[in-house]
Design a protein around this motif. Structure first.
Motif, PDB file in Angstrom:
ATOM      1  N   GLN A 187       0.829  -1.202   0.000  1.00  0.00           N
ATOM      2  CA  GLN A 187       0.000   0.000   0.000  1.00  0.00           C
ATOM      3  C   GLN A 187       0.866   1.257   0.000  1.00  0.00           C
ATOM      4  O   GLN A 187       1.989   1.247   0.498  1.00  0.00           O
ATOM      5  CB  GLN A 187      -0.932   0.018   1.206  1.00  0.00           C
ATOM      6  CG  GLN A 187      -1.929  -1.127   1.197  1.00  0.00           C
ATOM      7  CD  GLN A 187      -2.941  -0.999   2.314  1.00  0.00           C
ATOM      8  OE1 GLN A 187      -2.699  -0.360   3.338  1.00  0.00           O
ATOM      9  NE2 GLN A 187      -4.097  -1.598   2.115  1.00  0.00           N
ATOM     10  N   VAL A 188       0.312   2.324  -0.536  1.00  0.00           N
ATOM     11  CA  VAL A 188       0.983   3.623  -0.541  1.00  0.00           C
ATOM     12  C   VAL A 188       0.329   4.497   0.516  1.00  0.00           C
ATOM     13  O   VAL A 188      -0.895   4.539   0.636  1.00  0.00           O
ATOM     14  CB  VAL A 188       0.881   4.300  -1.924  1.00  0.00           C
ATOM     15  CG1 VAL A 188       1.394   5.718  -1.887  1.00  0.00           C
ATOM     16  CG2 VAL A 188       1.639   3.513  -2.964  1.00  0.00           C
ATOM     17  N   THR A 189       1.159   5.184   1.279  1.00  0.00           N
ATOM     18  CA  THR A 189       0.680   6.133   2.282  1.00  0.00           C
ATOM     19  C   THR A 189       1.073   7.537   1.836  1.00  0.00           C
ATOM     20  O   THR A 189       2.229   7.785   1.490  1.00  0.00           O
ATOM     21  CB  THR A 189       1.288   5.833   3.666  1.00  0.00           C
ATOM     22  OG1 THR A 189       0.917   4.510   4.040  1.00  0.00           O
ATOM     23  CG2 THR A 189       0.801   6.812   4.712  1.00  0.00           C
ATOM     24  N   ALA A 190       0.093   8.436   1.839  1.00  0.00           N
ATOM     25  CA  ALA A 190       0.327   9.840   1.500  1.00  0.00           C
ATOM     26  C   ALA A 190       0.117  10.672   2.760  1.00  0.00           C
ATOM     27  O   ALA A 190      -0.883  10.514   3.458  1.00  0.00           O
ATOM     28  CB  ALA A 190      -0.628  10.294   0.408  1.00  0.00           C
ATOM     29  N   LYS A 191       1.071  11.540   3.043  1.00  0.00           N
ATOM     30  CA  LYS A 191       0.940  12.499   4.144  1.00  0.00           C
ATOM     31  C   LYS A 191       0.892  13.881   3.514  1.00  0.00           C
ATOM     32  O   LYS A 191       1.835  14.291   2.829  1.00  0.00           O
ATOM     33  CB  LYS A 191       2.108  12.380   5.118  1.00  0.00           C
ATOM     34  CG  LYS A 191       2.094  11.066   5.861  1.00  0.00           C
ATOM     35  CD  LYS A 191       3.196  10.983   6.887  1.00  0.00           C
ATOM     36  CE  LYS A 191       3.136   9.626   7.588  1.00  0.00           C
ATOM     37  NZ  LYS A 191       4.194   9.480   8.572  1.00  0.00           N
ATOM     38  N   LEU A 192      -0.217  14.576   3.752  1.00  0.00           N
ATOM     39  CA  LEU A 192      -0.436  15.899   3.176  1.00  0.00           C
ATOM     40  C   LEU A 192      -0.791  16.866   4.296  1.00  0.00           C
ATOM     41  O   LEU A 192      -1.530  16.504   5.213  1.00  0.00           O
ATOM     42  CB  LEU A 192      -1.587  15.863   2.171  1.00  0.00           C
ATOM     43  CG  LEU A 192      -1.511  14.806   1.065  1.00  0.00           C
ATOM     44  CD1 LEU A 192      -2.796  14.803   0.256  1.00  0.00           C
ATOM     45  CD2 LEU A 192      -0.308  15.049   0.187  1.00  0.00           C
ATOM     46  N   GLY A 193      -0.285  18.074   4.231  1.00  0.00           N
ATOM     47  CA  GLY A 193      -0.610  19.070   5.244  1.00  0.00           C
ATOM     48  C   GLY A 193      -0.530  20.473   4.698  1.00  0.00           C
ATOM     49  O   GLY A 193       0.516  20.889   4.216  1.00  0.00           O
ATOM     50  N   ARG A 194      -1.641  21.196   4.758  1.00  0.00           N
ATOM     51  CA  ARG A 194      -1.689  22.588   4.325  1.00  0.00           C
ATOM     52  C   ARG A 194      -1.846  23.474   5.549  1.00  0.00           C
ATOM     53  O   ARG A 194      -2.672  23.212   6.411  1.00  0.00           O
ATOM     54  CB  ARG A 194      -2.830  22.808   3.347  1.00  0.00           C
ATOM     55  CG  ARG A 194      -2.653  21.994   2.058  1.00  0.00           C
ATOM     56  CD  ARG A 194      -3.594  22.433   0.960  1.00  0.00           C
ATOM     57  NE  ARG A 194      -3.264  23.734   0.456  1.00  0.00           N
ATOM     58  CZ  ARG A 194      -2.337  23.991  -0.485  1.00  0.00           C
ATOM     59  NH1 ARG A 194      -1.639  23.015  -1.004  1.00  0.00           N
ATOM     60  NH2 ARG A 194      -2.102  25.211  -0.889  1.00  0.00           N
ATOM     61  N   ARG A 195      -1.035  24.522   5.623  1.00  0.00           N
ATOM     62  CA  ARG A 195      -1.065  25.469   6.743  1.00  0.00           C
ATOM     63  C   ARG A 195      -1.774  26.742   6.289  1.00  0.00           C
ATOM     64  O   ARG A 195      -1.508  27.264   5.208  1.00  0.00           O
ATOM     65  CB  ARG A 195       0.360  25.802   7.181  1.00  0.00           C
ATOM     66  CG  ARG A 195       0.438  26.826   8.306  1.00  0.00           C
ATOM     67  CD  ARG A 195       1.861  27.052   8.777  1.00  0.00           C
ATOM     68  NE  ARG A 195       2.835  27.136   7.724  1.00  0.00           N
ATOM     69  CZ  ARG A 195       3.210  28.265   7.124  1.00  0.00           C
ATOM     70  NH1 ARG A 195       2.685  29.409   7.464  1.00  0.00           N
ATOM     71  NH2 ARG A 195       4.127  28.235   6.167  1.00  0.00           N
ATOM     72  N   ALA A 196      -2.672  27.248   7.129  1.00  0.00           N
ATOM     73  CA  ALA A 196      -3.368  28.496   6.827  1.00  0.00           C
ATOM     74  C   ALA A 196      -2.393  29.662   6.970  1.00  0.00           C
ATOM     75  O   ALA A 196      -1.574  29.686   7.889  1.00  0.00           O
ATOM     76  CB  ALA A 196      -4.555  28.686   7.762  1.00  0.00           C
ATOM     77  N   PHE A 197      -2.460  30.616   6.054  1.00  0.00           N
ATOM     78  CA  PHE A 197      -1.605  31.796   6.145  1.00  0.00           C
ATOM     79  C   PHE A 197      -1.907  32.543   7.431  1.00  0.00           C
ATOM     80  O   PHE A 197      -3.063  32.728   7.798  1.00  0.00           O
ATOM     81  CB  PHE A 197      -1.806  32.734   4.957  1.00  0.00           C
ATOM     82  CG  PHE A 197      -1.251  32.218   3.667  1.00  0.00           C
ATOM     83  CD1 PHE A 197      -0.001  31.627   3.604  1.00  0.00           C
ATOM     84  CD2 PHE A 197      -1.980  32.313   2.497  1.00  0.00           C
ATOM     85  CE1 PHE A 197       0.517  31.147   2.421  1.00  0.00           C
ATOM     86  CE2 PHE A 197      -1.479  31.839   1.303  1.00  0.00           C
ATOM     87  CZ  PHE A 197      -0.234  31.257   1.266  1.00  0.00           C
ATOM     88  N   GLY A 198      -0.878  32.927   8.147  1.00  0.00           N
ATOM     89  CA  GLY A 198      -1.033  33.666   9.384  1.00  0.00           C
ATOM     90  C   GLY A 198      -1.239  32.784  10.597  1.00  0.00           C
ATOM     91  O   GLY A 198      -1.284  33.273  11.713  1.00  0.00           O
ATOM     92  N   ALA A 199      -1.383  31.496  10.386  1.00  0.00           N
ATOM     93  CA  ALA A 199      -1.580  30.574  11.509  1.00  0.00           C
ATOM     94  C   ALA A 199      -0.257  29.878  11.814  1.00  0.00           C
ATOM     95  O   ALA A 199       0.525  29.600  10.928  1.00  0.00           O
ATOM     96  CB  ALA A 199      -2.637  29.530  11.167  1.00  0.00           C
TER      97      ALA A 199
END
Length: 131
Positions: free
Chosen positions: A98-110
């Motif tokens: 299996q493939v594992t994807a780790k994704l993370g988006r940070r809000a501007f100013g946070a």
């Protein structure tokens, strides 16, 4: 004025090859070539060859399209967030078929991460389950 327009057209056409297609690689090809190893998976999933790349916190399936050009299709992206974000972390890893994807988006100013994203797993590269 006509001479200026004609000169501009000739200049623009000089960048194309005789077949009328651009000779430069597309954005997809450049992004795939320059992606670090932890952002690429190329192997077999569910008995099928699969090529994935993560780019700007989105998992993309890579395939060869018409005229040999590289094309990609989005197969996984974090849920939408109501404010502007930037990709903070992204990776692909393979384990136990299996493939594992780790994704993370940070809000501007946070501070910190992550406003959207998470860890996802897939056995075929198309269907993803959030862990």
């Amino acid at each position: 004025m006509l001479a200026i327009v004609a000169g501009a057209v000739v200049t623009l056409l000089a960048g194309c090859d005789r077949a009328g297609t651009a000779s430069q690689p597309g954005a997809e090809e450049i992004a795939i070539r320059t992606a670090p190893a932890e952002q690429v998976f190329q192997g077999t999933l569910a008995g099928q060859p699969v090529h994935l790349v993560v780019h700007d916190c989105e998992v993309l399936r890579v395939q060869q399209g018409a005229q040999g050009r590289i094309e990609w299709t989005s197969v996984l992206a974090p849920e939408p967030y109501p404010f502007p974000t930037a990709c903070e972390r992204q990776s692909l890893s393979f384990d136990a078929g299996q493939v594992t994807a780790k994704l993370g988006r940070r809000a501007f100013g946070a501070g910190g991460c992550c406003a959207s994203g998470g860890t996802y797993r897939s056995a075929d590269g198309l269907n993803w389950k959030k862990l």
